[in-house]
Design an enzyme around this catalytic site. Structure first.
Site, mmCIF file in Angstrom:
data_model
loop_
_atom_site.group_PDB
_atom_site.id
_atom_site.type_symbol
_atom_site.label_atom_id
_atom_site.label_comp_id
_atom_site.label_asym_id
_atom_site.label_seq_id
_atom_site.Cartn_x
_atom_site.Cartn_y
_atom_site.Cartn_z
ATOM 1 N NE ARG A 224 -4.276 -1.388 0.188
ATOM 2 C CZ ARG A 224 -4.421 -2.472 -0.571
ATOM 3 N NH1 ARG A 224 -3.452 -2.818 -1.400
ATOM 4 N NH2 ARG A 224 -5.534 -3.196 -0.511
ATOM 5 C CG HIS A 272 -2.712 -0.395 -6.887
ATOM 6 N ND1 HIS A 272 -3.235 0.288 -5.813
ATOM 7 C CD2 HIS A 272 -2.715 -1.716 -6.529
ATOM 8 C CE1 HIS A 272 -3.538 -0.562 -4.845
ATOM 9 N NE2 HIS A 272 -3.234 -1.786 -5.267
#
Length: 309
Positions: A224, A272
């Site tokens: 993250r 991502h």
């Protein structure tokens, strides 16, 4: 009794179609369409808008559609007293492993450097590195970390992992807890962050941690964006302590065009997309949990609210 899908990435139709095809008898709704909110007992969510769960007064379970659930805990209006589940999926784990291995190999064989040299029309043969000579340290040995460790072993990498509890994987050295973090870092040449994002791990990829890695270490963050202190990474790259970084996650996504990561020659970015939940693989466990919810049976892959994952 029904399921509502709440996400903002344009994939609601894909998930709705997959769930309906697998179990036509269960009503499946998008949160964007008209639907009977009182009938909703399960919410299938992914980075939902804060407060989007508030209208569902009969909700019994919040089901994350990926491995991470930090976004659920970040929603201050979410009914966190309800059971929360996450996805544990071998396809997802293998996709992540393949991505990380690709990043590592590109680093070892100077492919990132050659790409920059190509843009500058520079011919510069460089000494390359071999897999057996570089120790890979995995920060976070959950389901994804364990699969990555085993795959790296097949390639001949020395592998070690750090986690809150000891992992028993043959030939993988296990470091446990805060007291063993320094020893783990000091012997890691390529660091891979696969930690869940919690209060304890937010900002863990910072200057103090980077300084404990050997000079020239390479950092990969596929967990993250909140794990990384951006300014500290830039400083440690610019002063030469770190040789490079492979990033797939960011504090803000998409990353603003003004962010210095875009133009930094030692930072190698992907959007991502290291691993994405495959509906064909994940839908069966979602529906199994729905059936268990209806029957009052224990749910699969429950999240610990104390740990945050």
């Amino acid at each position: 009794m029904a399921i509502v899908i709440i996400r903002q990435d344009g994939k609601i139709p894909e998930w709705k179609e997959a769930l309906s095809a697998a179990s036509p008898s269960i009503p499946i709704y998008s949160y964007l369409e008209e639907h009977p909110k009182e009938a909703i007992e399960m919410a299938l969510v992914w980075k939902h808008p804060p407060g989007a769960l508030r209208p569902y007064k009969n909700l019994k379970c919040i089901s994350g559609s990926g491995a991470g659930v930090d976004f659920i805990f970040n929603d201050k209006e979410a009914p966190l007293h309800l059971p929360i589940t996450r996805v544990v999926d071998q396809v997802l784990a293998k996709d992540m492993s393949e991505h990380v291995i690709g990043v590592i190999l590109a680093y070892l064989k100077n492919l990132y450097t050659y790409k920059v040299d190509q843009a500058n029309k520079v011919w510069r043969p460089l000494p390359y590195r071999r897999m057996g000579d570089y120790t890979i340290g995995i920060l976070g040995m959950g389901a994804l970390g364990v699969v990555l460790a085993k795959d790296l072993l097949h390639f001949g990498f020395p592998v070690q992992g750090w986690s809150n509890s000891e992992k028993d994987i043959e030939t993988v050295k296990s470091f446990v807890g805060k007291n063993e973090l320094s020893g783990f870092l000091s012997t890691t040449q390529v660091l891979v962050c696969l930690l869940p994002l919690t209060e304890n791990t937010t900002g863990i990829l910072n200057k103090a941690l980077f300084q404990q890695l050997p000079k020239g270490a390479f950092v990969i963050n596929v967990a993250r964006g909140g794990h990384l202190v951006d300014e500290d990474l830039l400083e440690m790259l610019d002063n030469g302590h770190l040789s490079g970084a492979g990033l797939d996650v960011y504090h803000q996504e998409p990353l603003p065009v003004s962010h210095p990561f875009w133009a930094h020659p030692k930072i190698h970015m992907t959007p991502h997309y290291a691993s994405v939940s495959d509906t064909r693989s994940v839908v069966p466990q979602i529906l199994e949990n729905y059936k268990r919810l209806q029957a009052g049976e224990p749910l699969l892959n429950l999240v610990s609210k104390e740990r945050g994952y």
